[in-house]
Scaffold this motif. Structure first.
Motif, short mmCIF file in Angstrom:
data_model
loop_
_atom_site.label_atom_id
_atom_site.label_comp_id
_atom_site.label_asym_id
_atom_site.label_seq_id
_atom_site.Cartn_x
_atom_site.Cartn_y
_atom_site.Cartn_z
N ALA A 99 21.66 20.05 -41.10
CA ALA A 99 22.47 18.91 -41.53
C ALA A 99 22.60 17.95 -40.36
O ALA A 99 22.47 18.34 -39.21
CB ALA A 99 23.87 19.36 -41.97
N ARG A 100 22.88 16.69 -40.67
CA ARG A 100 23.17 15.77 -39.59
C ARG A 100 24.45 16.23 -38.90
O ARG A 100 25.35 16.78 -39.54
CB ARG A 100 23.30 14.34 -40.11
CG ARG A 100 24.26 14.14 -41.24
CD ARG A 100 24.02 12.79 -41.94
NE ARG A 100 24.78 12.69 -43.18
CZ ARG A 100 26.00 12.20 -43.28
NH1 ARG A 100 26.62 11.78 -42.19
NH2 ARG A 100 26.60 12.12 -44.43
N GLY B 241 19.11 18.88 -37.03
CA GLY B 241 19.41 17.67 -37.78
C GLY B 241 19.72 16.53 -36.82
O GLY B 241 19.99 16.76 -35.63
N PRO B 242 19.68 15.30 -37.30
CA PRO B 242 19.97 14.16 -36.43
C PRO B 242 21.42 14.16 -35.99
O PRO B 242 22.30 14.62 -36.72
CB PRO B 242 19.65 12.95 -37.32
CG PRO B 242 19.77 13.46 -38.72
CD PRO B 242 19.35 14.90 -38.69
N GLY C 87 20.77 12.90 -46.76
CA GLY C 87 20.38 13.50 -48.03
C GLY C 87 19.84 12.50 -49.03
O GLY C 87 18.93 12.81 -49.81
N ASP C 88 20.38 11.27 -49.02
CA ASP C 88 19.88 10.27 -49.97
C ASP C 88 18.43 9.90 -49.66
O ASP C 88 17.64 9.62 -50.58
CB ASP C 88 20.77 9.02 -50.00
CG ASP C 88 21.01 8.39 -48.64
OD1 ASP C 88 20.50 8.91 -47.61
OD2 ASP C 88 21.73 7.37 -48.57
N TYR D 218 20.76 24.27 -30.50
CA TYR D 218 20.41 23.05 -31.23
C TYR D 218 18.91 22.78 -31.06
O TYR D 218 18.40 22.75 -29.94
CB TYR D 218 21.22 21.86 -30.72
CG TYR D 218 20.81 20.54 -31.35
CD1 TYR D 218 21.03 20.31 -32.70
CD2 TYR D 218 20.19 19.55 -30.59
CE1 TYR D 218 20.65 19.12 -33.29
CE2 TYR D 218 19.81 18.35 -31.18
CZ TYR D 218 20.04 18.14 -32.53
OH TYR D 218 19.65 16.95 -33.10
N LEU D 219 18.21 22.54 -32.17
CA LEU D 219 16.76 22.42 -32.15
C LEU D 219 16.25 21.01 -32.48
O LEU D 219 15.05 20.83 -32.67
CB LEU D 219 16.14 23.40 -33.15
CG LEU D 219 16.40 24.89 -32.89
CD1 LEU D 219 15.77 25.73 -33.98
CD2 LEU D 219 15.89 25.30 -31.51
N GLY D 220 17.14 20.04 -32.53
CA GLY D 220 16.67 18.70 -32.91
C GLY D 220 16.47 18.63 -34.42
O GLY D 220 17.19 19.26 -35.19
N THR D 221 15.48 17.88 -34.85
CA THR D 221 15.19 17.75 -36.28
C THR D 221 13.94 18.54 -36.63
O THR D 221 12.90 18.40 -35.98
CB THR D 221 14.98 16.26 -36.65
OG1 THR D 221 16.19 15.55 -36.36
CG2 THR D 221 14.67 16.11 -38.13
N LEU D 222 14.04 19.38 -37.65
CA LEU D 222 12.92 20.18 -38.13
C LEU D 222 12.41 19.60 -39.44
O LEU D 222 13.20 19.12 -40.27
CB LEU D 222 13.34 21.64 -38.37
CG LEU D 222 13.95 22.39 -37.18
CD1 LEU D 222 14.27 23.82 -37.59
CD2 LEU D 222 13.02 22.37 -35.98
N GLN D 223 11.11 19.68 -39.64
CA GLN D 223 10.51 19.14 -40.87
C GLN D 223 9.39 20.05 -41.35
O GLN D 223 8.88 20.89 -40.61
CB GLN D 223 9.97 17.72 -40.63
CG GLN D 223 11.03 16.69 -40.30
CD GLN D 223 10.43 15.31 -40.05
OE1 GLN D 223 9.38 15.18 -39.43
NE2 GLN D 223 11.12 14.29 -40.52
N GLY D 224 9.00 19.85 -42.60
CA GLY D 224 7.81 20.47 -43.15
C GLY D 224 7.81 21.99 -43.08
O GLY D 224 8.81 22.66 -43.33
#
Length: 335
Positions: free
Chosen positions: A176-177, A202-203, A17-18, A221-227
């Motif tokens: 979330a991680r 999330g990672p 989050g940071d 579980y889908l891995g990391t999603l972005q954008g």
């Protein structure tokens, strides 16, 4: 104005989050004409910068080196603490753990860096209240909330449904991680008991914990999603659940709420300050409260919270507030 952003040295390797807060704030400030530079070098030459902005007091070792460097070079420093006292959570995990001892040993370190900066920028008043309770400091502060990307508002569920066919009309999403602090094992168990599909993204911070989560057959579980794909996932979900041990307030909760999902959140941290009575809350210290919250969420309207978040928590507003805070520091005569 030239501002140097500094964050823990592994912020790209282990994003959290940071990292999102730093990047979201940077983009908002750049749109306002502020030149933003990012460095994890604790010895960087600062002559070209007007101000140093440090993120995350929890990782006290990195933050302390950054502030020492800034003070040595007589540069003003603002700090986004992103702080919540982790002691109760760590005691719940293991009262004799090394992590708990390290947390306690680093508290004086955190106290000093919170005193040494020129201005604190907590994400909420509740965060600042805890800082004052834990450290008895009188450092000036200005609350700067977290935000969500306004471009998410142009995205609907179509993209996610195309990429992930076969999901039920109603599912629980949690971005979330994967770590014990985010409490996904408990979430998976109660979703399983209620016959709900749980989609995680999330990672993976803790592989052994991830194995426990995946032991439930309802978990995808889908891995990391972005954008745009991430925004579309939020728009597709009935519920976004973040039953963490604490959040300030949880960036994915903000983003999901903005995109129209019902927000199910921990009540630990500054969450109630942001979401008021427009979210469904659980208490991580009372496990059964999560099952009740999931049941309540199925018939809960997301609309009031969606409107509230869209009106109050855009990154553009965060940028304006942050720039005003910088100007306050730069216009205050040094003692």
């Amino acid at each position: 104005m030239k501002v140097l952003f500094q964050l823990r040295s592994d912020y790209r390797k282990n994003p959290a989050g940071d990292t999102v807060q730093l990047l979201g704030t940077a983009q908002a400030l750049q749109k306002l004409g502020v030149q933003i530079f990012i460095s994890a070098d604790p010895h960087i030459e600062l002559s070209e910068y007007d101000l140093v902005h440090i993120f995350n007091a929890t990782r006290a070792s990195d933050a302390s080196m950054y502030i020492e460097n800034a003070k040595r070079q007589k540069k003003p420093v603002v700090l986004s603490p992103i702080y919540w006292n982790m002691q109760k959570y760590l005691e719940k995990q293991d009262a004799n753990s090394m992590a708990l001892r390290q947390w306690e040993e680093h508290q004086p370190w955190r106290s000093q860096l919170l005193k040494d900066c020129d201005l604190l920028l907590p994400n909420g008043q509740l965060e600042m209240d805890m800082i004052r309770e834990d450290f008895q400091i009188n450092t000036p502060y200005q609350v700067i909330p977290n935000g969500f990307p306004e471009e998410y508002l142009t995205v609907d569920e179509t993209l996610f449904r195309e990429k992930c066919p076969g999901l039920p009309d109603q599912f629980v999403l949690s971005i979330a991680r994967i770590s014990s602090r985010k409490n996904q094992v408990l979430l998976a168990r109660y979703c399983y008991e209620l016959g709900l599909t749980l989609v995680l993204a999330g990672p993976i911070n803790d592989p052994s914990y991830f194995e426990q989560v995946q032991s439930y057959s309802n978990v995808i579980y889908l891995g990391t999603l972005q954008g745009r794909l991430l925004a579309s996932a939020y728009a597709s979900a009935k519920i976004h659940a973040l039953p963490s041990w604490f959040e300030t307030p949880g960036l994915s909760s903000l983003e999901a709420g903005a995109c129209g999902a019902v927000v199910l959140s921990t009540d630990q941290g500054s969450t109630t300050e942001y979401f008021k009575d427009m979210a469904v809350y659980m208490n991580p210290f009372q496990e059964a409260s999560l099952k009740t919250a999931l049941e309540t969420s199925l018939d809960f309207s997301p609309e009031p919270l969606t409107n509230h978040i869209r009106h109050n928590f855009t990154w553009s507003k965060v940028g304006e507030l942050t720039l005003a805070a910088y100007e306050t520091v730069l216009n205050t005569p040094s003692v």
